[in-house]
Design a protein around this motif. Sequence first.
Motif, PDB file in Angstrom:
ATOM      1  N   UNK A 196     -21.401 -13.575 -36.502  1.00  0.00           N
ATOM      2  CA  UNK A 196     -22.097 -13.733 -35.228  1.00  0.00           C
ATOM      3  C   UNK A 196     -22.262 -12.385 -34.548  1.00  0.00           C
ATOM      4  N   UNK A 197     -23.426 -12.212 -33.923  1.00  0.00           N
ATOM      5  CA  UNK A 197     -23.646 -10.987 -33.158  1.00  0.00           C
ATOM      6  C   UNK A 197     -22.871 -11.096 -31.858  1.00  0.00           C
ATOM      7  N   UNK A 198     -21.936 -10.185 -31.685  1.00  0.00           N
ATOM      8  CA  UNK A 198     -21.071 -10.252 -30.514  1.00  0.00           C
ATOM      9  C   UNK A 198     -21.092  -8.923 -29.796  1.00  0.00           C
ATOM     10  N   UNK A 199     -20.855  -8.956 -28.490  1.00  0.00           N
ATOM     11  CA  UNK A 199     -20.741  -7.714 -27.729  1.00  0.00           C
ATOM     12  C   UNK A 199     -19.617  -6.884 -28.311  1.00  0.00           C
ATOM     13  N   UNK A 200     -19.889  -5.606 -28.523  1.00  0.00           N
ATOM     14  CA  UNK A 200     -18.915  -4.700 -29.126  1.00  0.00           C
ATOM     15  C   UNK A 200     -18.577  -5.067 -30.564  1.00  0.00           C
ATOM     16  N   UNK A 201     -19.359  -5.906 -31.177  1.00  0.00           N
ATOM     17  CA  UNK A 201     -19.253  -6.113 -32.606  1.00  0.00           C
ATOM     18  C   UNK A 201     -18.034  -6.909 -33.058  1.00  0.00           C
ATOM     19  N   UNK A 202     -17.945  -7.123 -34.358  1.00  0.00           N
ATOM     20  CA  UNK A 202     -16.860  -7.933 -34.910  1.00  0.00           C
ATOM     21  C   UNK A 202     -15.921  -7.112 -35.769  1.00  0.00           C
ATOM     22  N   UNK A 203     -16.241  -5.842 -35.976  1.00  0.00           N
ATOM     23  CA  UNK A 203     -15.436  -5.068 -36.910  1.00  0.00           C
ATOM     24  C   UNK A 203     -14.153  -4.547 -36.294  1.00  0.00           C
ATOM     25  N   UNK A 204     -14.095  -4.584 -34.950  1.00  0.00           N
ATOM     26  CA  UNK A 204     -12.936  -4.006 -34.274  1.00  0.00           C
ATOM     27  C   UNK A 204     -11.654  -4.653 -34.770  1.00  0.00           C
ATOM     28  N   UNK A 205     -10.735  -3.813 -35.197  1.00  0.00           N
ATOM     29  CA  UNK A 205      -9.436  -4.331 -35.604  1.00  0.00           C
ATOM     30  C   UNK A 205      -9.394  -4.870 -37.015  1.00  0.00           C
ATOM     31  N   UNK A 206     -10.556  -5.049 -37.626  1.00  0.00           N
ATOM     32  CA  UNK A 206     -10.555  -5.634 -38.958  1.00  0.00           C
ATOM     33  C   UNK A 206     -10.924  -4.640 -40.050  1.00  0.00           C
TER      34      UNK A 206
END
Lengths: 500, 141, 493
Positions: free
Chosen positions: C196-206
């Motif tokens: 899903x397109x999310x604010x500040x992306x989904x890659x953070x922490x992963x």
Amino acid sequence: MLNTFPAIIIVVPLLAALLIAGISFIDRRACFPIGVAALLISFAGAVAMLVNVVSTGVAMEYRFGGWAGPMGIVYVIDHLSALVLVVITGIALVNLVSSRQTIIDELKEKDGAFVALYLLFTAGLVGMTATGDAFNLYVLLEITSLSGYALIGLGSERAPLASLKYLFLGTIGATFYLVGVGYLYIATGSLNMVDLATIIPGLMDSGVILFAFIFCMTGLFVKMAMFPVHGWLPGAYSEASSPAAGLIAPLTTKVMIYILIRICLSVFSVEYVFANLDVGQIMVWLAIATIVFGSVSALAQTNYRRMLTYIIIAEVGYMVGGFFLGNKMGMSGAMLHIVNDAVMTLCLFMVAGIVVNRMKTDDRDGFKGLFRSMPFTMAGFVLAALSIIGVPPTCGFFSKWYLILGGVAAGNYWFVAALIFSSLVNAVLFFRLFEIAYFEPFGDDHHGESPGAGAVGIKEAPMIMLLPFLAVSFLLIVLGVYSGRIVTNIIYFAIPGGII
Amino acid sequence: MRGYNMDLLNLIAAKANYWTYIILMMVGFYALIAKNNLVKKIVGMTIFQTAVLLFYVSMSTKKGGTIPILHHGETTSLDPGHVSALVNVADYVNPLPHVLMLTAIVVGVATLGVALSLAIKVYKTYGTLEEDEINLQLRNG
Amino acid sequence: MTMETILSVKPLLAVLVSLAVIPFIVLSKDRNVREGWTFFAGAAKFLLILSMLPAVLKGKDVVYTAVQIFPNLGIAFRVDAFGMLFALVASSLWIITSIYSVGYMRSLDEHSQTRYFSFFAVALSATIGVAFSANLLTLYLFYEMLSLATYPLVTHHQDKEARSSGRKYLLYILGGSIGLALPAMMITYHFTGTLDFTTQGVMVGNINSGLALLLSLMFLFGFAKVGIMPMHSWLPAAMVAPTPVSALLHAVAVVKVGAFSVVRVLTGIVGVDLLAQYHISWIIAAIASITIVVASLIALSQDELKRRLAFSTIGQLSYIVLGVTLLSTSGMTGGILHIAMHAFGKITLFFCAGAIFCATGIKNISEMKGLGRQMPITMTAFLIGSLSVIGLPPCGGFISKWYLVLGTVESGQLIFLLVLLVSSLLNAAYFLPVFYNAFFVRRSEELLDNRLNEAPRWCLVALMITSGISIVLFFYPQPFLNLAKLAVAAAVG
């Protein structure tokens, strides 16, 4: 009533085959309807069983002669076998219906024999999928194979030789499997799959079990045309008649892969195959080799059907590799691909049948100008091609989805690379055909309005071929959209609990 | 030195049936792969399958075992269908592999039949059963 | 920042309406009826999209899930500011391009017009699908649909040249999407569990820095429609298509889909903070800058007008990428706004190029001497389009350039300011000679062609509209500027 279905779906085609073989001497026109009726009953039974297994979550069992296992021969219908049964009977039915005209035209007075063999072949496949007995598997394997050899042999002029080559290799494969079963029996004293599964865990270090495993695997590899024992497939599938190819090509290798999965998961157990023997990595490498070899060889072909046969070989690599990745995603991908690939292959071979019917050739050049003269056929063909390439929302994309996820999860990026490579090669292969169909013959008609659709010679396929074909192509999208549901509701149940 | 030879001999003697079937299988396999004539290949294939028959049957034998057929006199119960518990299983050879191999023999015969009919068709088309000559004909179109 | 969302089937309808009219287009017996269906679909689409505008401007997103394929992923739509901006541009320009197409195709008596209009409709469906995608899977699906739908349009002429151009087109576009974007998508899904397109992306922490950089680059080059070098060669090759195809698809829809996808992935999957943290933004900005300069230089050397425009587009697309990777508010606003401004400007230029070809058969700039006399309206429109693309007032392009320049200053990366200035000079250098040739050079007598005085009527109407809009946008850049600002706010969170 429902609990007799596992028997009905194999007995009906079997008896019908015998009936047709007899009736063909009296009234040839009755053969075809009887065949269709028998397959219809089998298909209905298979669907009913699938619904039953999914809703109750419990596998169905049928004991032949009332003898309970492990003494008697037992048929077990669990999630995976129910799914594969629906695929087998469905494809056999659709192919038979759509090939009616071709059978009458090409086989002339042998059509009764052909339909009888067709039903025998289907019965064999059904039995192989449903059986819970290792030796019974061999018997049905041979029934299927022999009917297959005969069906292929009824094809073109070169067909008997190709079929003979297939026969030799196929017999080697089946006999190896038989040897494997023999060793299993020596070590465990049982032939019932469920029973074997309880005994083998105690025998993991046994050399006999190891040999049994090797022989069974090798036999199955020959039968499913893994590299390097694939040599029989291109010749056999391309020389067969269109109706025969439409039945054998989508189903044989896929059912063999199903059997491989069944043997590894239900008989030898996951701990043995992956933990104890640790064959996963080697098998994946073999699968990668198969994928690359199949894809590259397909590029070299100018004959449409031969190209398809090499694509089939590559697809076998997908499934075997996906399974031996050893994780949930990979196995789901492999099992899902059994279904998807069967339907895609059927679609592509139906196109071959239509092109042969209209253009009298299965060479690449038969596609010249087809976008103009057969727009509906080409529409379905485009869908099938997109599915093989792996473009959403067709089902082929979703198989690749699971397979690639499995590869990434296992850290096996070579497998992912092989899958991507294969997709790109498939794109080249099919766009080459699109180009021939779209651009050639090169004319100078850059100007001049062409009025509505019907004007410039649309010579479409006969309705009886076109309608089933379009239905199957449409199915590719339906399967794609439902793939998540198929996997969650059916396939996940087929994967043993320990796999992540 | 002699003890070592005796061990080897014992090894072979003890597993004689397995060695036989393996050698037979290899003979058949060789014929199937290496021979040029299609009928010779078919013969090789039959030998190959027969080797496996031998394998199964040999696994069922027992030293001092007899054929697995019950005499009526051996039942002690008045019910003729009821098999007495006094039947000593160890006396009889294992019937199951025999039964399995009956099926396998049928399969083998069927395979032979199909193979030979295909060979006949090949002969009618190419006029020869030698594989190299057929390949030559194929190459020349 | 949690978005208030509205559930409505409108996004799906907006995508489907052009698909729905295709049977009618195919079965029409009369060509005016057939064209009528295209206009009907265009109007319906535009109105549907417009109807969602008020909600989006208030900060609410319109969402709709069409098909739930996996438990946490499916074909889903989300209309936010960024998607709305793009959809407005694409749908409005479809109507205008259809007007232009009618004039162009009829005046040249082109073949297979039914096929042309049908696939045009499919292409627009796919474009709106990309604009409204809620997740990367949906975006990928419509991206591929666009690639396939535009193939028959690019290869419309069905001659050998079309075939080889078609091959090049597919090689870069399908090769990029299957070879790079698809694995990148799968790897992302494996590590993050969502697309899903999310604010500040989904890659953070992963995902760690190396992998994030690799994936970002795979997406950048994989979505080859954005024309980042070296994945740009397909664009000049695709100029064999009829000009209306070139105009809409390669100046607006196809290439903008590429830019849109890249920006969407960078902001919605990778995330602005991650881009900054791992210096990914700097690397991508550098790659974009190289593309800008090199493309502008190559444009100077092209004599064929459409090829010059193609290379100009390659450069302009990289402005969008550069603007977003500046990571400053103005920079991102400028980049996103440029999607709209460049669209109206560039399409005007392509319309003019096609009009010139229709009227005089001329393709090369060197042959366009004195054309201004014959085709004053066309060449004036060309001037307006050029000014917009160069970024001079009174044209809309000035606004987006202004924000871009502000953006470089805001982010303190003055080297990119230099890039912007140099490329603007180059833009002027390759556009103004055309105008100069047309108006200030006398045409030698034997070249005077009296076949047609001006372009076909419909074509003129179209290019007057788009050049007019370009000027209007300078004075009143709404709603695009508001949408761009909202989009930036959503991306930064």
